[in-house]
Write an enzyme that holds these catalytic residues in place. Structure first.
Site: not given
Ligand code: ATR
Length: 286
Positions: A73, A109
């Protein structure tokens, strides 16, 4: 459900390492079918040394975009043309969108975590939230909670990691996060969020350390783990009369937000509930 690839099928992918246990392909396939999109979601097991080439391949192969998961990420950011402010604040991208050869990065997220609370009727504005753990997921969640006007108490085994997250979040949302020792008395708490890995099948100690007397009836306890669906912490919370939530909702809503970015459709038109049900179904088969 069989997928028929044709000359006009568009490819969306997942970059992770490993990806073999991912629930995302099934969850996305269900959504694309419901949205009548001739898209296919393909997991790519990308070793860390190949991340630059993998990111370039999004352009070369004209993919719609990809999701990005552990451990990539942060590493993908270097290869992108633009990232949104939320992703930049946490140095984490889980969604890449190929816009005419320009690669845009987002992090869904934290917003997905909040969406899943909203879907269950939980509002966080003005609430006191105890967040356990200070890894990548915690950073996204604490930023999202602070942005939504919650007050956060953050604890972690390694205190310095919690201090670092608190400092970066407080730079944007002053006094929104305080750090406490695990197990330290911290006053009234409405919502407890476990972001540690404690309670996943493989870890030794299974319940994270809580302040004395917690959890108690009236609190909501959210464990972002979804394997198992009911962690020892959630079992304890249920016994204590709390409302409980597991990580399936966050998984579904971060995915729904990715589809919203890729398609341009509003989030309300993405079948998040179907995605959540698909994940639940897949988990029961395992
Ligand atoms: P992610 O990026 O998915 O959030 P991570 O960065 O590996 O995962 O973070 C894992 C979290 O679980 C950390 O907060 C970690 O605590 P440390 O920062 O002290 O390592 C926490 N954790 C993992 N195992 C733990 C254990 N046995 N006891 C307490 N905390 C634990």
């Amino acid at each position: 459900m069989s997928v028929r690839i044709t000359g006009t099928t568009r490819i969306v992918g997942l970059f992770g390492f490993p990806v073999s246990h991912s629930l995302s392909p099934a969850m996305h396939a269900a959504a694309y079918e419901a949205l009548n999109l001739n898209w296919s979601y393909v997991p790519f097991n990308v070793a860390p040394e190949f991340i630059p080439q993998a990111v370039d391949s999004i352009r070369a192969l004209n993919l719609v975009g990809v999701n990005v998961t552990v451990p990539h990420k942060a590493a993908v950011i270097e290869g992108l043309d633009w990232i949104d402010e939320a992703a930049s604040r946490i140095s984490s991208v889980n969604t890449i969108h190929n816009v005419d050869g320009k690669l845009h990065g987002y992090s869904t997220d934290g917003p997905g975590f909040l969406d899943s609370l909203t879907a269950h009727g939980v509002t966080v504005a003005g609430q006191d939230v105890l967040v356990l753990g200070a890894g990548g997921s915690s950073r996204a969640i604490v930023f999202a909670l602070a942005a939504a006007n919650a007050r956060v108490v953050l604890t972690n085994r390694t205190r310095s990691r919690a201090e670092e997250i608190a400092a970066s979040v407080n730079a944007f949302y002053p006094s929104s996060v305080t750090v406490a020792e695990p197990g330290q008395e911290c006053g009234h708490i409405d919502l407890i969020v476990n972001t540690t890995t404690m309670g996943m099948s493989s870890t030794e100690q299974t319940t994270p350390t809580l302040p004395p007397g917690m959890p108690y009836a009236g609190q909501t306890v959210y464990d972002i783990i979804y394997t198992p669906m009911e962690t020892p912490l959630l079992k304890l919370a249920l016994k204590s009369g709390c409302r409980t939530l597991n990580g399936v909702g966050m998984l579904a809503y971060q995915g729904a937000r990715s589809i919203s970015i890729w398609t341009g459709l509003p989030l309300s038109e993405i079948p998040a509930q179907l995605m959540e049900n698909t994940v639940l179904h897949e988990l029961k088969l395992r």
